[in-house]
Write a protein that holds these residues in place. Structure first.
Motif, PDB file in Angstrom:
ATOM      1  N   GLN A  28       0.868  -1.193  -0.065  1.00  0.00           N
ATOM      2  CA  GLN A  28       0.162  -0.135   0.035  1.00  0.00           C
ATOM      3  C   GLN A  28       0.989   1.399   0.080  1.00  0.00           C
ATOM      4  O   GLN A  28       0.448   2.123  -0.725  1.00  0.00           O
ATOM      5  CB  GLN A  28      -0.879   0.036   1.295  1.00  0.00           C
ATOM      6  N   PHE A  29       1.979   0.951   0.838  1.00  0.00           N
ATOM      7  CA  PHE A  29       2.883   2.462   0.888  1.00  0.00           C
ATOM      8  C   PHE A  29       3.877   2.407  -0.220  1.00  0.00           C
ATOM      9  O   PHE A  29       4.714   3.521  -0.360  1.00  0.00           O
ATOM     10  CB  PHE A  29       3.747   2.364   2.121  1.00  0.00           C
ATOM     11  N   THR A  36       6.540   4.709   3.366  1.00  0.00           N
ATOM     12  CA  THR A  36       7.395   3.642   3.467  1.00  0.00           C
ATOM     13  C   THR A  36       8.680   3.835   4.313  1.00  0.00           C
ATOM     14  O   THR A  36       8.932   2.962   4.972  1.00  0.00           O
ATOM     15  CB  THR A  36       8.024   3.335   2.042  1.00  0.00           C
ATOM     16  N   ALA A  37       9.120   4.994   4.708  1.00  0.00           N
ATOM     17  CA  ALA A  37      10.019   5.311   5.596  1.00  0.00           C
ATOM     18  C   ALA A  37       9.398   5.084   7.081  1.00  0.00           C
ATOM     19  O   ALA A  37      10.123   4.734   7.938  1.00  0.00           O
ATOM     20  CB  ALA A  37      10.620   6.694   5.283  1.00  0.00           C
ATOM     21  N   VAL A  38       8.070   5.488   7.333  1.00  0.00           N
ATOM     22  CA  VAL A  38       7.531   5.395   8.641  1.00  0.00           C
ATOM     23  C   VAL A  38       7.604   4.064   8.864  1.00  0.00           C
ATOM     24  O   VAL A  38       7.908   3.399  10.097  1.00  0.00           O
ATOM     25  CB  VAL A  38       6.126   6.184   8.540  1.00  0.00           C
ATOM     26  N   LEU A  59      -1.212   4.746   8.981  1.00  0.00           N
ATOM     27  CA  LEU A  59      -2.308   3.916   8.462  1.00  0.00           C
ATOM     28  C   LEU A  59      -3.737   4.411   8.603  1.00  0.00           C
ATOM     29  O   LEU A  59      -4.362   4.159   7.706  1.00  0.00           O
ATOM     30  CB  LEU A  59      -2.086   2.629   9.550  1.00  0.00           C
ATOM     31  N   GLY A  60      -3.927   5.300   9.379  1.00  0.00           N
ATOM     32  CA  GLY A  60      -5.225   6.077   9.418  1.00  0.00           C
ATOM     33  C   GLY A  60      -5.165   6.613   8.070  1.00  0.00           C
ATOM     34  O   GLY A  60      -6.408   7.050   7.728  1.00  0.00           O
ATOM     35  N   GLN A  61      -4.194   7.394   7.731  1.00  0.00           N
ATOM     36  CA  GLN A  61      -4.326   8.391   6.546  1.00  0.00           C
ATOM     37  C   GLN A  61      -4.437   7.426   5.322  1.00  0.00           C
ATOM     38  O   GLN A  61      -5.390   7.769   4.392  1.00  0.00           O
ATOM     39  CB  GLN A  61      -3.113   9.051   6.447  1.00  0.00           C
ATOM     40  N   ALA A  62      -3.828   6.323   5.256  1.00  0.00           N
ATOM     41  CA  ALA A  62      -3.898   5.518   4.107  1.00  0.00           C
ATOM     42  C   ALA A  62      -5.164   4.789   4.219  1.00  0.00           C
ATOM     43  O   ALA A  62      -6.019   4.944   3.020  1.00  0.00           O
ATOM     44  CB  ALA A  62      -2.882   4.381   4.053  1.00  0.00           C
TER      45      ALA A  62
END
Length: 114
Positions: A28-29, A36-38, A59-62
């Motif tokens: 997903q990232f 991805t860095a997070v 994850l909430g933003q995604a």
């Protein structure tokens, strides 16, 4: 405040505790270098770490941007948690506002007092 379920999902992904969860999030990232860095920063971090909290926010933003992704990670989470409980694992979850005492345990010998 991040969603407690997303914090648990982030912690499981950071520790790669659930097969496929990390890979689903990584996919997903893949087009978002910041997310991805997070994810990479959270790898192996403790559940209460800033890195896992940052991952839960990502994850909430995604999830907000792609509700289908949210359904997939939450569905995988629910399936795996239920399966762990069915196989003799311990699954404790407290949500909402708690007034009073809460005990989370598996096997208790003796009594409990507060």
């Amino acid at each position: 405040m991040p969603d407690p379920v997303l914090v648990s999902i982030a912690a499981a992904a950071a520790g790669r505790a659930i097969t496929g969860l990390y890979q689903l999030i990584k996919k997903q990232f893949e087009d978002d270098s910041v997310a991805t860095a997070v994810l990479e920063a959270a790898e192996g971090a403790a559940e209460d770490s800033a890195e896992v909290q940052d991952l839960s926010v990502a994850l909430g933003q995604a999830e907000a941007a792609d509700p289908d992704f949210g359904e997939r990670i939450r569905g995988l989470w629910q399936t795996e948690v239920a399966q762990q409980a069915d196989n003799g694992g311990v699954t404790n979850q407290v949500s909402g506002t708690v007034h009073g005492n809460v005990v989370q345990a598996r096997d208790i010998s003796g009594g409990i007092s507060f």
